[in-house]
Enzyme design. Structure first.
Site, PDB file in Angstrom:
ATOM      1  N   ASP A  14       0.814  -1.215   0.000  1.00 54.08           N
ATOM      2  CA  ASP A  14       0.000   0.000   0.000  1.00 54.08           C
ATOM      3  C   ASP A  14       0.850   1.268   0.000  1.00 54.08           C
ATOM      4  O   ASP A  14       0.633   2.178   0.812  1.00 54.08           O
ATOM      5  CB  ASP A  14      -0.942   0.016   1.219  1.00 54.08           C
ATOM      6  N   GLU A  23     -11.094   0.432  -4.149  1.00 52.29           N
ATOM      7  CA  GLU A  23     -10.376   0.841  -2.938  1.00 52.29           C
ATOM      8  C   GLU A  23      -9.160   1.682  -3.329  1.00 52.29           C
ATOM      9  O   GLU A  23      -8.915   1.958  -4.498  1.00 52.29           O
ATOM     10  CB  GLU A  23      -9.937  -0.399  -2.145  1.00 52.29           C
TER      11      GLU A  23
END
Length: 501
Positions: free
Chosen positions: A19, A175
């Site tokens: 991420d 997302e």
């Protein structure tokens, strides 16, 4: 940066560093990653060339900043930070799914110290992003995809969250949104398809932060689904512009090994890809084991010392623990030049075990440590989560055991007796045995012991597939480290020696 074309290896930050979120200030790049159940939280890196990254700290390094309750299981904790620089400050927003929800932190120096958390109870969901418009309004966009105006200094929202463009119709798990002002347009980039083999990156543009957004006709702009490329699960990306005007993307991806379905054991890693623009849309370059030709020659980087002697200055920033790190349980000053661990939780099966580890960052490595178990028992372990870990453990009476935890099974894989006293424990990876077939695992983990007279014994070789995400599930990767199972255990040094990328 020089103007001489060169190539470099990918991933640029190997091992369990998922991420990635990036920002640039002048000629300096800063990057943050998710840390899940580990403390300290949110590793922070610095680079001048986008290729060589140095960890400068962890944003959340105080218990007051990071609430990870004792019951926090693996793959809980901190999800998907966004790192930005605005109005002279560094801003970090992140979701703590185990306690606190969405939280904002600030710093004048990304190496720290970072502020106490500012809760944002009106920001829903996970994967929050921050973006400021020309009038100074801050917009927070979250997975789903929803958006709300937001005051990051107070955590207060302005109005109610509303839906915005959420990627390809029918695609799973929109997302990791990031919102950018580029040229005369606002761009909203999202990940979709789930963080497994179907992972992808798509993008849309519009006239304002809230749209309306027009999807790119070439969406997804990046995916490796349905291919046999050595790098898979490409997604959760962030964009940055270099001082020379070129554009780049950081993203997560994995390197599966072995047969079917392919096992990735290092977790999701941070990769780099070049970006060009065509008719106002980003075109993403190749994401593979090597970067394509760079417009500058990256520096040589600073090799990390293979040995940590546990000086009294404290632990280096790459060391991580489960949930917290109380000084009474983890100490480098009680015995000078030794790491002292005191047990809590009984074994690595417990979510609150006393464990100090570092991410496995290479497909092949060897780790060794000198341990003194005179007042307890403990050892050297490779951990994926509390239900999937291997370790070699020694007790004060010289009993040495190799213990394998695989799902509901806890197995004594090997045992021996050695003279009581300090000794060296080791683990290394070994290539999967020949001949290979569709069932061949990614590697083996070989555990051993070395006695003071120099005698070395390999005790057990364990199939590495059981310490992989494809077996265990979750979002993390292997962590190699030291633990206390009972009483007090001390470690004089720890070696981590890469044998491959």
């Amino acid at each position: 940066m020089s103007n001489h074309p060169a190539t470099a290896a990918n991933p640029v930050i190997p091992g369990f560093h998922p991420d990635p979120s990036i920002c640039r200030v002048g000629e300096d790049y800063f990057l943050a990653c998710s840390s899940f159940e580990y403390f300290p939280g949110i590793p922070l890196f610095h680079s001048r060339d986008l290729v060589n990254w140095t960890q400068i700290g962890n944003a959340l390094d105080r218990p007051s900043q990071l609430n990870l309750p004792a019951g926090t299981l693996s793959s809980g904790g901190l999800y998907a930070p966004t790192l930005r620089h605005h109005d002279g400050l560094f801003w970090l927003i992140v979701t703590n799914v185990s306690g606190g929800g969405n939280l904002v932190y600030t710093a004048t120096d990304p190496a720290g110290p970072w502020s106490e958390p500012v809760p944002a109870p009106g920001v829903p969901g996970i994967d929050p992003d921050l973006a400021w418009d020309e009038e100074g309004n801050c917009w927070c966009t979250v997975a789903g995809v929803a958006q709300v105006r937001f005051d990051p200094r107070t955590g207060e929202t302005i109005g109610e969250p509303y839906p915005v463009w959420s990627g390809t119709p029918g695609a799973a798990a929109p997302e990791a949104p990031h919102l950018y002002r580029i040229g005369g347009n606002w761009y909203l980039m999202v990940a979709e398809g789930g963080t497994e083999r179907g992972h992808a990156v798509s993008i849309a543009r519009g006239p304002s932060p809230s749209g309306p957004f027009e999807p790119c006709p070439a969406n997804p702009v990046l995916t490796h689904r349905g291919t046999n490329r050595p790098v898979q699960n490409t997604g959760h990306a962030d964009l940055v512009q270099a001082p020379d005007g070129s554009w780049w993307m950081v993203l997560l991806a994995v390197r599966p090994q072995g047969g079917t379905p392919g096992w990735h054991v290092l977790g999701r890693e941070t990769f780099l890809a070049p970006v060009t623009w065509d008719d106002g849309w980003p075109v993403i370059g190749e994401v593979g084991p090597e970067l394509p030709e760079l417009p500058w020659a990256p520096g040589p980087g600073e090799p990390e010392p293979s040995r940590d002697d546990f000086g009294s200055g404290g632990l280096r920033p790459y060391w991580i623990s489960l949930h917290d790190r109380p000084a009474e349980l983890v100490d480098t000053q009680e015995r000078d030049g030794w790491l002292t661990l005191r047990a809590r939780g009984g074994s690595l099966d417990a979510p609150d075990a006393v464990f100090v580890g570092r991410r496995q960052q290479h497909l092949a490595f060897e780790a060794r440590t000198l341990v003194d178990p005179a007042e307890g028992s403990g050892g050297l372990a490779v951990r994926l989560d509390e239900r999937h870990h291997y370790g070699v453990e020694v007790s004060a009476d010289g009993q040495v055991q190799v213990i394998a935890r695989i799902g509901p099974l806890r197995v004594l894989a090997a045992e021996t007796t050695v003279p009581a006293g300090p000794l060296v424990l080791s683990v290394r990876t070994a290539a999967a045995p020949e001949p290979h077939d569709a069932r061949t695992g990614p590697d083996s983990l070989v555990f051993g012991v070395e006695t003071p007279d120099g005698a070395a014994t390999e005790l057990a070789s364990l199939d590495g597939r059981y310490l992989s995400t494809e077996v265990a599930g979750g979002f993390t990767g292997r962590v190699v480290g030291l633990y206390a199972a009972s009483g007090t255990v001390r470690f004089d040094w720890f070696d981590y020696i890469p044998a491959s990328r």
